[in-house]
Write an enzyme that holds these catalytic residues in place. Structure first.
Site, PDB file in Angstrom:
ATOM      1  N   THR A  43       0.829  -1.209   0.000  1.00 16.61           N
ATOM      2  CA  THR A  43       0.000   0.000   0.000  1.00 16.61           C
ATOM      3  C   THR A  43       0.860   1.254   0.000  1.00 16.61           C
ATOM      4  O   THR A  43       0.615   2.191  -0.763  1.00 16.61           O
ATOM      5  CB  THR A  43      -0.919   0.003   1.237  1.00 16.61           C
ATOM      6  OG1 THR A  43      -1.657  -1.211   1.281  1.00 16.61           O
ATOM      7  CG2 THR A  43      -1.878   1.176   1.199  1.00 16.61           C
ATOM      8  N   TYR A 106     -13.107  -4.037  -2.651  1.00 16.84           N
ATOM      9  CA  TYR A 106     -14.168  -3.492  -3.501  1.00 16.84           C
ATOM     10  C   TYR A 106     -15.260  -4.510  -3.804  1.00 16.84           C
ATOM     11  O   TYR A 106     -16.438  -4.212  -3.666  1.00 16.84           O
ATOM     12  CB  TYR A 106     -13.617  -2.912  -4.819  1.00 16.84           C
ATOM     13  CG  TYR A 106     -14.684  -2.185  -5.615  1.00 16.84           C
ATOM     14  CD1 TYR A 106     -15.078  -0.903  -5.254  1.00 16.84           C
ATOM     15  CD2 TYR A 106     -15.325  -2.793  -6.686  1.00 16.84           C
ATOM     16  CE1 TYR A 106     -16.079  -0.247  -5.950  1.00 16.84           C
ATOM     17  CE2 TYR A 106     -16.330  -2.140  -7.387  1.00 16.84           C
ATOM     18  CZ  TYR A 106     -16.707  -0.870  -7.020  1.00 16.84           C
ATOM     19  OH  TYR A 106     -17.705  -0.226  -7.697  1.00 16.84           O
ATOM     20  N   TYR A 132      -2.721 -10.668   3.917  1.00 20.51           N
ATOM     21  CA  TYR A 132      -2.698  -9.268   4.352  1.00 20.51           C
ATOM     22  C   TYR A 132      -4.129  -8.883   4.703  1.00 20.51           C
ATOM     23  O   TYR A 132      -4.984  -8.760   3.820  1.00 20.51           O
ATOM     24  CB  TYR A 132      -2.127  -8.398   3.240  1.00 20.51           C
ATOM     25  CG  TYR A 132      -2.053  -6.909   3.538  1.00 20.51           C
ATOM     26  CD1 TYR A 132      -2.235  -6.386   4.808  1.00 20.51           C
ATOM     27  CD2 TYR A 132      -1.767  -6.008   2.506  1.00 20.51           C
ATOM     28  CE1 TYR A 132      -2.152  -5.029   5.050  1.00 20.51           C
ATOM     29  CE2 TYR A 132      -1.673  -4.644   2.744  1.00 20.51           C
ATOM     30  CZ  TYR A 132      -1.874  -4.166   4.018  1.00 20.51           C
ATOM     31  OH  TYR A 132      -1.786  -2.812   4.252  1.00 20.51           O
ATOM     32  N   ARG A 137      -9.257  -0.777   4.902  1.00 18.07           N
ATOM     33  CA  ARG A 137      -9.106  -0.407   3.497  1.00 18.07           C
ATOM     34  C   ARG A 137      -9.926  -1.290   2.558  1.00 18.07           C
ATOM     35  O   ARG A 137     -10.471  -0.817   1.570  1.00 18.07           O
ATOM     36  CB  ARG A 137      -7.624  -0.484   3.077  1.00 18.07           C
ATOM     37  CG  ARG A 137      -6.761   0.642   3.613  1.00 18.07           C
ATOM     38  CD  ARG A 137      -5.343   0.540   3.072  1.00 18.07           C
ATOM     39  NE  ARG A 137      -4.492   1.609   3.552  1.00 18.07           N
ATOM     40  CZ  ARG A 137      -4.357   2.788   2.959  1.00 18.07           C
ATOM     41  NH1 ARG A 137      -5.020   3.055   1.857  1.00 18.07           N
ATOM     42  NH2 ARG A 137      -3.545   3.697   3.473  1.00 18.07           N
ATOM     43  N   LYS A 161      -0.018 -10.605   7.727  1.00 16.75           N
ATOM     44  CA  LYS A 161       0.210  -9.216   8.115  1.00 16.75           C
ATOM     45  C   LYS A 161      -1.124  -8.725   8.645  1.00 16.75           C
ATOM     46  O   LYS A 161      -2.092  -8.548   7.883  1.00 16.75           O
ATOM     47  CB  LYS A 161       0.671  -8.370   6.926  1.00 16.75           C
ATOM     48  CG  LYS A 161       0.778  -6.878   7.281  1.00 16.75           C
ATOM     49  CD  LYS A 161       1.071  -6.009   6.063  1.00 16.75           C
ATOM     50  CE  LYS A 161       1.067  -4.527   6.453  1.00 16.75           C
ATOM     51  NZ  LYS A 161       1.298  -3.635   5.280  1.00 16.75           N
ATOM     52  N   ILE A 203       5.498  -5.318   9.421  1.00 15.91           N
ATOM     53  CA  ILE A 203       5.642  -4.745   8.082  1.00 15.91           C
ATOM     54  C   ILE A 203       5.281  -3.279   8.240  1.00 15.91           C
ATOM     55  O   ILE A 203       4.119  -2.922   8.430  1.00 15.91           O
ATOM     56  CB  ILE A 203       4.776  -5.481   7.058  1.00 15.91           C
ATOM     57  CG1 ILE A 203       5.286  -6.913   6.894  1.00 15.91           C
ATOM     58  CG2 ILE A 203       4.808  -4.747   5.709  1.00 15.91           C
ATOM     59  CD1 ILE A 203       4.506  -7.760   5.908  1.00 15.91           C
TER      60      ILE A 203
END
Length: 292
Positions: A43, A106, A132, A137, A161, A203
């Site tokens: 990101t 999305y 992840y 997000r 993560k 991370i």
């Protein structure tokens, strides 16, 4: 197993193009400063606004420049399962150590869709996968039952993560997936608690700016020196907070511009340069951390 301070690298752009020389120099600096791994095209690397060709090139440059000194975990996520697989194949061909694969965003799949997405990738490419999970997000959460099933059925699904901000999940995920399942924090500000509960590293966004301090912090955690870790946490916390005082990675790139003359400052729309108030916040955090 991956561990320690692993920066989610910014991607330097100059005149709209990836600045390869700046990126190679940045990779060298990160390794010299003690980072224990590298994540290109996450990101913070603005992967969402890269072409597939740019994405794969940045991963390849990172692997080449790291030259085996530290592992490279290539960002390979997409909301299109087929594109994620393309990224994984390209990362594997470039020599990446593992793939960091975000939950599909999305589309808002249900939990079976989340499982099928990762299963499709694991069945077709044997590059190790780090899940992840960043529902702030993606909207989509990788539920613990799904994580357990993936870890149980696919030996290449090796860790997570975790950017949920829910520290209780560290224990729940360890109980579900086993102690060998690699848990890396995706949030700098909670990495101290994350490690205390069984995590093995982060991370990191802040490690772009303060790689030595972040590496020392993780080393203190790994050695059980919690007093030293707490001291570094207090020193770094304003910087952790400042990295998100405006849309990321704007504040990160601004901070880097104050520390390294070779790093261009371009961000790609819809990300814009941070506001004056945000830059003031970053300046103050850099001072507290002792970096300027």
């Amino acid at each position: 197993m991956f561990s320690g301070s692993i920066p989610a690298l910014v991607t330097p752009f100059r005149d709209g193009q990836v600045d390869e020389a700046a990126f190679r120099s940045f990779v060298d600096w990160q390794i010299e400063q003690g980072s224990s791994g590298l994540v290109p095209c996450g990101t913070t690397g603005e992967s969402a606004t890269m072409t597939i060709e740019e994405h794969n090139r940045v991963v390849r440059i990172c692997v080449e420049q790291a030259a085996g000194r530290v592992p490279v975990i290539a960002g390979c996520g997409s909301n299109d399962t087929r594109i994620a697989l393309e990224h994984m194949f390209a990362a594997q061909a470039a020599g990446a150590t593992a793939a960091l694969v975000v939950a599909p965003y999305y589309n808002k799949p249900n939990q079976d869709g989340v499982f099928q997405h990762f299963a499709y990738l694991a069945e077709r490419c044997d590059l190790p996968i780090i899940l992840y999970n960043v529902p702030s997000r993606t909207i989509t959460d990788i539920g613990i039952p799904v994580m357990h099933r993936l870890a149980e059925e696919f030996s290449t699904v090796i860790g997570v993560k975790d950017a949920t901000g829910n520290l209780g999940r560290v224990t729940a995920q360890r109980l579900a997936c086993g102690p060998r399942f690699c848990q890396l924090s995706g949030n700098d500000e909670t990495a101290l608690g994350f490690n205390a509960m069984g995590g093995v590293g982060c991370i990191s966004v802040t490690a772009n700016i303060a790689p030595r301090l972040c590496a020392d912090f993780q080393s203190a955690c790994q050695s059980g020196n919690w007093e030293a870790a707490l001291h570094l946490q207090d020193r770094l916390y304003p910087l952790h907070d400042a990295m998100f005082c405006d849309s990321s990675p704007g504040p990160v790139k601004y901070a880097l511009s104050r520390l390294r003359n070779d790093m261009p400052t371009e961000v790609r729309l819809p990300i814009t340069w941070p506001s004056g108030a945000a830059r003031t916040t970053v300046d103050r955090a850099l001072e507290i951390a002792g970096l300027v």
